[in-house]
Design a protein around this motif. Structure first.
Motif, mmCIF file in Angstrom:
data_model
loop_
_atom_site.group_PDB
_atom_site.id
_atom_site.type_symbol
_atom_site.label_atom_id
_atom_site.label_comp_id
_atom_site.label_asym_id
_atom_site.label_seq_id
_atom_site.Cartn_x
_atom_site.Cartn_y
_atom_site.Cartn_z
ATOM 1 N N VAL A 34 0.823 -1.212 0.000
ATOM 2 C CA VAL A 34 0.000 0.000 0.000
ATOM 3 C C VAL A 34 0.856 1.260 0.000
ATOM 4 N N ALA A 35 1.948 1.251 0.746
ATOM 5 C CA ALA A 35 2.771 2.459 0.897
ATOM 6 C C ALA A 35 3.392 2.880 -0.432
ATOM 7 N N PRO A 36 3.470 4.172 -0.697
ATOM 8 C CA PRO A 36 4.082 4.672 -1.944
ATOM 9 C C PRO A 36 5.599 4.599 -1.907
ATOM 10 N N VAL A 37 6.228 5.026 -2.982
ATOM 11 C CA VAL A 37 7.685 4.965 -3.090
ATOM 12 C C VAL A 37 8.325 6.119 -2.319
ATOM 13 N N PHE A 38 9.608 5.961 -2.039
ATOM 14 C CA PHE A 38 10.399 7.053 -1.492
ATOM 15 C C PHE A 38 10.950 7.862 -2.667
ATOM 16 N N ASN A 39 10.473 9.094 -2.808
ATOM 17 C CA ASN A 39 10.914 9.963 -3.888
ATOM 18 C C ASN A 39 12.044 10.852 -3.382
ATOM 19 N N LEU A 40 13.282 10.484 -3.749
ATOM 20 C CA LEU A 40 14.454 11.215 -3.280
ATOM 21 C C LEU A 40 14.939 12.239 -4.294
ATOM 22 N N GLY A 41 14.082 12.586 -5.232
ATOM 23 C CA GLY A 41 14.436 13.578 -6.244
ATOM 24 C C GLY A 41 15.154 12.963 -7.427
ATOM 25 N N VAL A 42 16.403 12.573 -7.216
ATOM 26 C CA VAL A 42 17.191 11.966 -8.289
ATOM 27 C C VAL A 42 16.738 10.536 -8.557
ATOM 28 N N ILE A 43 16.305 9.863 -7.509
ATOM 29 C CA ILE A 43 15.935 8.451 -7.644
ATOM 30 C C ILE A 43 14.676 8.182 -6.841
ATOM 31 N N ARG A 44 13.886 7.233 -7.340
ATOM 32 C CA ARG A 44 12.671 6.797 -6.650
ATOM 33 C C ARG A 44 12.843 5.327 -6.285
ATOM 34 N N ILE A 45 12.684 4.988 -5.011
ATOM 35 C CA ILE A 45 12.929 3.632 -4.524
ATOM 36 C C ILE A 45 11.650 3.090 -3.897
ATOM 37 N N GLU A 46 11.309 1.852 -4.243
ATOM 38 C CA GLU A 46 10.086 1.257 -3.705
ATOM 39 C C GLU A 46 10.170 1.095 -2.187
ATOM 40 N N PHE A 47 9.032 1.127 -1.550
ATOM 41 C CA PHE A 47 8.932 1.110 -0.096
ATOM 42 C C PHE A 47 9.646 -0.085 0.528
ATOM 43 N N PHE A 48 9.496 -1.257 -0.062
ATOM 44 C CA PHE A 48 10.077 -2.470 0.513
ATOM 45 C C PHE A 48 11.593 -2.363 0.653
ATOM 46 N N LEU A 49 12.268 -1.899 -0.399
ATOM 47 C CA LEU A 49 13.727 -1.858 -0.389
ATOM 48 C C LEU A 49 14.279 -0.889 0.649
ATOM 49 N N VAL A 50 13.549 0.191 0.927
ATOM 50 C CA VAL A 50 14.008 1.152 1.929
ATOM 51 C C VAL A 50 13.653 0.692 3.330
ATOM 52 N N SER A 51 12.473 0.117 3.493
ATOM 53 C CA SER A 51 11.958 -0.197 4.827
ATOM 54 C C SER A 51 12.487 -1.496 5.409
ATOM 55 N N ILE A 52 12.900 -2.442 4.572
ATOM 56 C CA ILE A 52 13.232 -3.767 5.079
ATOM 57 C C ILE A 52 14.439 -3.746 6.019
#
Length: 417
Positions: A34-52
């Protein structure tokens, strides 16, 4: 905005894990989809990869252990074989274009299963999470089909560079088919099919499950994917086979009513999609020639997997691991990914895992059919290596496991002695 929402989901997960560990893990599994991606400006990373990573850290601090599950073992062995294949291919071709992201992704997915195992979640608890997700996706599908402007909204929430379909939707200015809360309609179709199988072969029969099955049909048809349309046909055949094997004395009126309602819903959805301008009949034509759905991927001249196939033919036993020999593409087919990374050995590992779990769960009248269905739909999707596939597989294996049977992967308190 998407980063703020994603951070809120992550903060909620960590807070719940610290106060009520099981509820925290349940909320995290819900958040992954459900959670959206992490938008870091230069790169967008899916929630799972950042949160795990933070979730794993909190899990270890809370439990002081890493847990081993049957799925963990399969993934660990698969990663090991792929690493050996990487070394061999580097020596053979004299080049190493190491796909570290692939290795990292597989490792994180193995750790995800350890986190789930640490909470001792049961099959029923996993099922309840997916029932909630089904209705969340129903809302998303309705918004996407009714509001053209929603294409920009979902693009901002869920787009990453690897998910080209959402980019195309944004360019069109409207959804050409339903995506739900996923970055591609293929995932929505496979998700719907998995949940439909999970509920239909579940021993627990009630009104809630029945309504949810119908919702699965609606959102699956709206995804307009060959995976769902062909998968439903396989699913119906398996369902009829199971019914015949049980040799029922008579068919219950409620069962007939449910089947009739399901058929009516399918025809109604087809009619609505057709009247709304969606190319539903183009996809339904694949029912006449199901193998034609593979031609665009495997064609010798235009298929995106043609180069990959040549690499596999040259290295059939163990593959080439996480090494890109000719910048080949593997992200469109589960079996091609396995053959590329681990060769025939990887396929054998895959078959052994399914055979073992299926044999163990045969008497439960659920898992064998679900596992077989999963193996079929994964011909055209890498969904097995995605969190959704791993979590449902975990739920299936749990039908024959109890919390007391859990094995500890690493307990530092015992390693001191």
């Amino acid at each position: 905005m998407s980063t703020i929402i994603a951070l809120a989901f992550l903060a909620g997960t960590i807070y719940l894990m610290l106060t009520n560990y099981k509820k925290g893990i349940e909320f995290y599994l819900f958040s992954i989809f459900v959670a959206p991606v992490f938008n870091l400006g230069v790169i967008r990373i899916e929630f799972f990869l950042v949160s795990i990573i933070p979730v794993i850290i909190v899990s270890f601090v809370k439990k002081k252990k890493l847990y081993l599950d049957e799925i963990n073992i399969w993934l660990i062995v698969y990663i090991s074989v792929s690493m050996i294949a990487t070394i061999i291919s580097a020596l053979k071709y004299g080049t190493l274009s190491f796909q570290g992201i692939s290795l990292l992704g597989m490792t994180l997915r193995a750790l995800l299963i350890s986190v789930i195992a640490s909470a001792n979640l049961s099959y029923r608890e996993i099922k309840e999470i997916f029932i909630k997700l089904v209705y969340m996706n129903l809302v998303a599908v309705m918004v996407q089909m009714l509001l053209d402007c929603s294409s920009s909204l979902f693009y901002s929430l869920y787009y990453t560079e690897s998910m080209v379909p959402l980019q195309e939707v944004k360019n069109y200015g409207y959804f050409t088919r339903a995506y739900g809360l996923f970055p591609t309609p293929i995932f929505l179709g496979a998700f719907s099919l998995m949940c439909l199988a999970m509920l239909a072969f579940d021993k627990e029969k009630n009104k809630k499950n029945t309504i949810t099955e119908i919702v699965c049909l609606i959102i699956g048809m709206a995804s307009l994917t060959k995976t769902f349309i062909l998968g439903v046909v396989v699913f119906v055949c398996l369902f009829l086979f199971r019914t015949i094997m049980r040799k029922p004395k008579r068919i219950k009126p409620l069962t007939l009513s449910i089947l009739c309602a399901a058929v009516m819903v399918v025809f109604l959805v087809i009619y609505i999609l057709y009247k709304s301008g969606y190319p539903i009949f183009w996809y339904l034509n694949y029912l006449k020639n199901p193998f034609a759905s593979l031609s665009s991927r495997y064609d010798s001249t235009t298929g995106v997997l043609n180069e990959t196939r040549q690499i596999i033919m040259d290295n059939p036993i163990i593959g080439v691991g996480y090494n890109s020999i000719r910048n080949e593409f593997t992200g469109d087919s589960f079996y091609y990914s396995v053959l590329h990374d681990a060769g025939i050995i990887g396929v054998i590992l895959f078959i052994m895992f399914f055979a073992k779990a299926s044999f163990r769960n045969w008497k439960l009248n659920t898992s064998f059919f679900l596992l077989f269905l999963l193996s079929l739909l994964n011909v055209s999707s890498v969904l097995f290596f995605e969190p959704i596939g791993l979590i449902i597989l975990y739920a299936v294996v749990q039908t024959s496991y109890t919390a007391e049977k859990k094995k500890v992967l690493w307990d530092p308190s015992k390693s001191k002695t």
